[in-house]
Design a protein around this motif. Sequence first.
Motif, PDB file in Angstrom:
ATOM      1  N   SER A   1       0.838  -1.192   0.000  1.00 11.43           N
ATOM      2  CA  SER A   1       0.000   0.000   0.000  1.00 11.43           C
ATOM      3  C   SER A   1       0.879   1.250   0.000  1.00 11.43           C
ATOM      4  O   SER A   1       2.093   1.179   0.225  1.00 11.43           O
ATOM      5  CB  SER A   1      -0.940  -0.011   1.214  1.00 11.43           C
ATOM      6  N   ALA A   2       0.257   2.408  -0.233  1.00 15.14           N
ATOM      7  CA  ALA A   2       1.017   3.640  -0.463  1.00 15.14           C
ATOM      8  C   ALA A   2       1.827   4.083   0.750  1.00 15.14           C
ATOM      9  O   ALA A   2       2.826   4.779   0.607  1.00 15.14           O
ATOM     10  CB  ALA A   2       0.063   4.750  -0.893  1.00 15.14           C
ATOM     11  N   GLY A   3       1.423   3.681   1.954  1.00 12.81           N
ATOM     12  CA  GLY A   3       2.121   4.113   3.151  1.00 12.81           C
ATOM     13  C   GLY A   3       3.361   3.308   3.497  1.00 12.81           C
ATOM     14  O   GLY A   3       3.991   3.550   4.532  1.00 12.81           O
ATOM     15  N   VAL A   4       3.728   2.361   2.640  1.00  9.53           N
ATOM     16  CA  VAL A   4       4.886   1.487   2.876  1.00  9.53           C
ATOM     17  C   VAL A   4       5.994   1.838   1.894  1.00  9.53           C
ATOM     18  O   VAL A   4       5.741   2.051   0.705  1.00  9.53           O
ATOM     19  CB  VAL A   4       4.498   0.001   2.732  1.00  9.53           C
ATOM     20  N   GLN A   5       7.227   1.891   2.385  1.00 13.14           N
ATOM     21  CA  GLN A   5       8.391   2.133   1.532  1.00 13.14           C
ATOM     22  C   GLN A   5       9.170   0.835   1.379  1.00 13.14           C
ATOM     23  O   GLN A   5       9.368   0.098   2.351  1.00 13.14           O
ATOM     24  CB  GLN A   5       9.297   3.215   2.130  1.00 13.14           C
ATOM     25  N   ILE A   6       9.612   0.574   0.152  1.00 13.95           N
ATOM     26  CA  ILE A   6      10.389  -0.627  -0.154  1.00 13.95           C
ATOM     27  C   ILE A   6      11.799  -0.211  -0.522  1.00 13.95           C
ATOM     28  O   ILE A   6      12.014   0.619  -1.398  1.00 13.95           O
ATOM     29  CB  ILE A   6       9.763  -1.423  -1.319  1.00 13.95           C
ATOM     30  N   ASP A   7      12.778  -0.786   0.185  1.00 13.15           N
ATOM     31  CA  ASP A   7      14.179  -0.477  -0.060  1.00 13.15           C
ATOM     32  C   ASP A   7      14.983  -1.766   0.071  1.00 13.15           C
ATOM     33  O   ASP A   7      14.441  -2.836   0.339  1.00 13.15           O
ATOM     34  CB  ASP A   7      14.673   0.583   0.925  1.00 13.15           C
ATOM     35  N   THR A   8      16.292  -1.649  -0.096  1.00 16.27           N
ATOM     36  CA  THR A   8      17.181  -2.801   0.015  1.00 16.27           C
ATOM     37  C   THR A   8      18.131  -2.591   1.177  1.00 16.27           C
ATOM     38  O   THR A   8      18.667  -1.501   1.364  1.00 16.27           O
ATOM     39  CB  THR A   8      17.996  -2.989  -1.282  1.00 16.27           C
ATOM     40  N   ARG A   9      18.308  -3.630   1.970  1.00 24.40           N
ATOM     41  CA  ARG A   9      19.168  -3.545   3.148  1.00 24.40           C
ATOM     42  C   ARG A   9      20.185  -4.679   3.107  1.00 24.40           C
ATOM     43  O   ARG A   9      19.868  -5.813   2.739  1.00 24.40           O
ATOM     44  CB  ARG A   9      18.341  -3.619   4.429  1.00 24.40           C
ATOM     45  N   TRP A  10      21.420  -4.353   3.502  1.00 23.72           N
ATOM     46  CA  TRP A  10      22.469  -5.365   3.616  1.00 23.72           C
ATOM     47  C   TRP A  10      22.142  -6.280   4.792  1.00 23.72           C
ATOM     48  O   TRP A  10      22.015  -5.843   5.935  1.00 23.72           O
ATOM     49  CB  TRP A  10      23.817  -4.682   3.826  1.00 23.72           C
ATOM     50  N   GLY A  11      21.976  -7.562   4.513  1.00 21.86           N
ATOM     51  CA  GLY A  11      21.616  -8.517   5.540  1.00 21.86           C
ATOM     52  C   GLY A  11      22.798  -9.125   6.257  1.00 21.86           C
ATOM     53  O   GLY A  11      22.623  -9.912   7.184  1.00 21.86           O
ATOM     54  N   GLY A  12      24.016  -8.776   5.818  1.00 22.95           N
ATOM     55  CA  GLY A  12      25.202  -9.285   6.489  1.00 22.95           C
ATOM     56  C   GLY A  12      25.790 -10.489   5.785  1.00 22.95           C
ATOM     57  O   GLY A  12      25.169 -11.112   4.910  1.00 22.95           O
ATOM     58  N   LEU A  13      27.005 -10.818   6.163  1.00 22.38           N
ATOM     59  CA  LEU A  13      27.697 -11.954   5.554  1.00 22.38           C
ATOM     60  C   LEU A  13      26.977 -13.261   5.810  1.00 22.38           C
ATOM     61  O   LEU A  13      27.120 -14.217   5.048  1.00 22.38           O
ATOM     62  CB  LEU A  13      29.137 -12.026   6.088  1.00 22.38           C
ATOM     63  N   ARG A  14      26.180 -13.317   6.875  1.00 23.73           N
ATOM     64  CA  ARG A  14      25.447 -14.549   7.156  1.00 23.73           C
ATOM     65  C   ARG A  14      24.467 -14.863   6.037  1.00 23.73           C
ATOM     66  O   ARG A  14      24.272 -16.011   5.660  1.00 23.73           O
ATOM     67  CB  ARG A  14      24.710 -14.427   8.493  1.00 23.73           C
ATOM     68  N   ASN A  15      23.816 -13.820   5.499  1.00 27.85           N
ATOM     69  CA  ASN A  15      22.918 -14.030   4.363  1.00 27.85           C
ATOM     70  C   ASN A  15      23.690 -14.372   3.104  1.00 27.85           C
ATOM     71  O   ASN A  15      23.252 -15.196   2.290  1.00 27.85           O
ATOM     72  CB  ASN A  15      22.078 -12.775   4.108  1.00 27.85           C
ATOM     73  N   LEU A  16      24.862 -13.739   2.920  1.00 32.50           N
ATOM     74  CA  LEU A  16      25.680 -13.999   1.739  1.00 32.50           C
ATOM     75  C   LEU A  16      26.154 -15.439   1.733  1.00 32.50           C
ATOM     76  O   LEU A  16      26.055 -16.150   0.732  1.00 32.50           O
ATOM     77  CB  LEU A  16      26.876 -13.042   1.721  1.00 32.50           C
ATOM     78  N   VAL A  17      26.640 -15.909   2.878  1.00 30.92           N
ATOM     79  CA  VAL A  17      27.085 -17.287   3.001  1.00 30.92           C
ATOM     80  C   VAL A  17      25.912 -18.244   2.879  1.00 30.92           C
ATOM     81  O   VAL A  17      26.018 -19.343   2.348  1.00 30.92           O
ATOM     82  CB  VAL A  17      27.821 -17.496   4.345  1.00 30.92           C
ATOM     83  N   GLY A  18      24.739 -17.797   3.342  1.00 31.03           N
ATOM     84  CA  GLY A  18      23.563 -18.655   3.297  1.00 31.03           C
ATOM     85  C   GLY A  18      22.933 -18.777   1.938  1.00 31.03           C
ATOM     86  O   GLY A  18      21.935 -19.478   1.773  1.00 31.03           O
ATOM     87  N   GLY A  19      23.480 -18.091   0.932  1.00 29.85           N
ATOM     88  CA  GLY A  19      22.966 -18.230  -0.423  1.00 29.85           C
ATOM     89  C   GLY A  19      21.863 -17.266  -0.768  1.00 29.85           C
ATOM     90  O   GLY A  19      21.245 -17.370  -1.830  1.00 29.85           O
ATOM     91  N   GLU A  20      21.575 -16.276   0.096  1.00 33.86           N
ATOM     92  CA  GLU A  20      20.505 -15.333  -0.165  1.00 33.86           C
ATOM     93  C   GLU A  20      21.005 -14.055  -0.825  1.00 33.86           C
ATOM     94  O   GLU A  20      20.254 -13.096  -0.966  1.00 33.86           O
ATOM     95  CB  GLU A  20      19.784 -14.994   1.146  1.00 33.86           C
ATOM     96  N   GLY A  21      22.298 -14.009  -1.191  1.00 32.30           N
ATOM     97  CA  GLY A  21      22.821 -12.855  -1.901  1.00 32.30           C
ATOM     98  C   GLY A  21      23.283 -11.722  -1.020  1.00 32.30           C
ATOM     99  O   GLY A  21      23.793 -10.726  -1.515  1.00 32.30           O
TER     100      GLY A  21
END
Length: 228
Positions: A109-129
């Motif tokens: 909905s219009a009141g929500v903002q969508i952005d990208t956040r660095w999830g940390g090396l744990r996500n990178l190692v986990g295969g989530e990019g």
Amino acid sequence: MRVEVRHGPAFAAARCTLDPGEAMRAESGAMMAHSADVEITAKVEGGIMRGLKRSVLGGESFFQTTFTAPDRGGWVDVATALPGDIANVTLTPEVPEFLLTRTSWLANSAGVQIDTRWGGLRNLVGGEGGFLVHASGQGEVIMGCYGALDVLDLEAGEQVVVDTGHVVAYSPAITFSTRRAARGRTIASVTSGEGLVFDFTGPGRVLIQTRNPSALADFITGLPGVRN
């Protein structure tokens, strides 16, 4: 915006009902149908740099589509690319943000903002990019998954282990670490047929999908006559 999920869990679609003049945003290509006279515009929300950040790092499209209802109101149906369920999370002052894995976001909905956040090396190692889709503000966030959706509400200190390919989204209050599925030597993880997992610790909510998109890709590319 009011959200009604229909045809779930295998082939779900979400109907987003809008008040007169109300707007919503959706991933490019997510729209299945809409009522008459709904206005559609496509633009790079937040500017070119934020659009590049979302597309290159977050796995979402460069453009976002905005749907605006006419004076009498209207509706928009959105659906996922893969067969599966759809869920919506309501962001409030008490729950002002949520983290989604790549390609899970469908609309908001219009009141929500969508952005990208660095999830940390744990996500990178986990295969989530490494990067996550960060939803913040107040309103509805609609996300899709591959297969059916499970919702795990963890109490403070409660833990759960989830294969990295089955994670859809989780609340920022959740803490996690990444490890091999079978503890000990690497060969144990290989022979177990499992790879990497997340150890999630509450309090908070974790959304998981019953199917793994990476496993589908491996299956398709492994078929005779299909090139990698």
